[in-house]
Design a protein around this motif. Sequence first.
Motif, short mmCIF file in Angstrom:
data_model
loop_
_atom_site.label_atom_id
_atom_site.label_comp_id
_atom_site.label_asym_id
_atom_site.label_seq_id
_atom_site.Cartn_x
_atom_site.Cartn_y
_atom_site.Cartn_z
N HIS A 8 -4.16 93.01 93.27
CA HIS A 8 -3.24 94.14 93.24
C HIS A 8 -1.85 93.73 93.70
N ARG A 9 -1.80 92.92 94.73
CA ARG A 9 -0.52 92.44 95.26
C ARG A 9 0.23 91.64 94.19
N GLU A 10 -0.50 90.75 93.52
CA GLU A 10 0.12 89.94 92.47
C GLU A 10 0.62 90.81 91.32
N ARG A 11 -0.09 91.88 91.05
CA ARG A 11 0.33 92.81 90.00
C ARG A 11 1.71 93.40 90.32
N TYR A 12 1.91 93.77 91.57
CA TYR A 12 3.20 94.33 91.96
C TYR A 12 4.29 93.27 91.93
N LEU A 13 3.96 92.05 92.35
CA LEU A 13 4.96 90.99 92.33
C LEU A 13 5.32 90.60 90.90
N ASP A 14 4.33 90.62 90.01
CA ASP A 14 4.62 90.38 88.59
C ASP A 14 5.57 91.45 88.06
N ALA A 15 5.32 92.70 88.47
CA ALA A 15 6.18 93.79 88.04
C ALA A 15 7.59 93.62 88.61
N ALA A 16 7.68 93.20 89.87
CA ALA A 16 8.99 93.00 90.49
C ALA A 16 9.76 91.88 89.79
N LEU A 17 9.05 90.81 89.43
CA LEU A 17 9.71 89.72 88.68
C LEU A 17 10.21 90.21 87.33
N SER A 18 9.40 91.03 86.68
CA SER A 18 9.80 91.58 85.39
C SER A 18 11.07 92.42 85.52
N VAL A 19 11.13 93.23 86.57
CA VAL A 19 12.33 94.04 86.82
C VAL A 19 13.53 93.13 87.08
N LEU A 20 13.31 92.09 87.88
CA LEU A 20 14.39 91.17 88.23
C LEU A 20 14.92 90.46 87.00
N VAL A 33 9.98 99.16 90.89
CA VAL A 33 8.83 98.25 90.82
C VAL A 33 7.54 99.03 90.59
N ALA A 34 7.41 100.17 91.26
CA ALA A 34 6.20 101.00 91.06
C ALA A 34 6.09 101.44 89.62
N GLU A 35 7.18 101.86 89.02
CA GLU A 35 7.16 102.29 87.61
C GLU A 35 6.79 101.13 86.70
N ALA A 36 7.34 99.95 87.00
CA ALA A 36 7.03 98.78 86.17
C ALA A 36 5.56 98.38 86.30
N VAL A 44 3.18 100.96 96.75
CA VAL A 44 4.04 99.83 97.11
C VAL A 44 4.26 99.81 98.62
N TYR A 45 4.53 100.98 99.20
CA TYR A 45 4.70 101.06 100.65
C TYR A 45 3.44 100.62 101.37
N GLY A 53 9.74 94.39 102.83
CA GLY A 53 8.52 93.62 102.69
C GLY A 53 8.29 93.18 101.27
N LEU A 54 8.62 94.05 100.32
CA LEU A 54 8.50 93.70 98.91
C LEU A 54 9.44 92.56 98.56
N LEU A 55 10.68 92.62 99.05
CA LEU A 55 11.65 91.58 98.75
C LEU A 55 11.27 90.25 99.40
N ASP A 56 10.71 90.30 100.61
CA ASP A 56 10.23 89.07 101.25
C ASP A 56 9.15 88.42 100.40
N ALA A 57 8.21 89.22 99.93
CA ALA A 57 7.12 88.69 99.10
C ALA A 57 7.65 88.15 97.79
N LEU A 58 8.62 88.82 97.20
CA LEU A 58 9.21 88.35 95.95
C LEU A 58 10.00 87.08 96.18
N TYR A 59 10.71 87.01 97.29
CA TYR A 59 11.45 85.80 97.66
C TYR A 59 10.50 84.61 97.74
N GLU A 60 9.36 84.81 98.39
CA GLU A 60 8.37 83.74 98.49
C GLU A 60 7.86 83.35 97.10
N ARG A 61 7.61 84.35 96.27
CA ARG A 61 7.11 84.08 94.93
C ARG A 61 8.11 83.26 94.11
#
Length: 204
Positions: A8-20, A33-36, A44-45, A53-61
């Motif tokens: 599930h976490r990876e799903r949100y990070l994939d969505a965040a990357l897509s938005v980025l 990100v939730a909509e994506a 997400v919260y 927290g979302l941005l930290d995880a995306l930064y790491e990704r």
Amino acid sequence: MRPAEHGHRERYLDAALSVLFDRGVTALTVRGVAEAAGASTISVYTRFGGRSGLLDALYERTFDSLRGMLEELPPQSPDGVADLLDLAMAYRLFARESPARYALMFERPVPGFDPDPALRSAVVRTTFGLFIERVQRVSPPGTDAQTAAYQLWTAMHGLVGAELMLASRTALPEWFIPPTDEANARMYRCGVTAMMTGLGLREL
């Protein structure tokens, strides 16, 4: 972390990357990100604690992606200088693939977002360790490979940063190189090679 939760976490990070990639840094909101991801903002919260927290995880990704790209380079050849230059050219391609991702990694495009220091230290250690290894291989005895790698990276970062900045503006060919990928790649390669020469990096 349980496999399902990790998925599930990876799903949100994939969505965040897509938005980025598609919409840029400014669209990196919890709602966006939730909509994506086809999910609710509360989910997400729940998983990231909020936008930071979302941005930290995306930064790491993003650094994981850079490290993965560098690890996919061909095995080391007898020519250590050529191997180091190949890594430098791969770094440029990574930056060009998504200027927004690159900005998240190395600039401050999100007001108020400063990655957690422990996280920054970890991603630098794991990602740039590959870079330091290649620099060390062609460094004269007594050279501080970490310092030399940092100096070479600053040249790479400056060159590709200028390229990305100029690409986003109206071309001024009478002042800068022609705005073509071939010309930019040649300028980048020459700049990196000059820095390597100045640092005394060579086949030993």
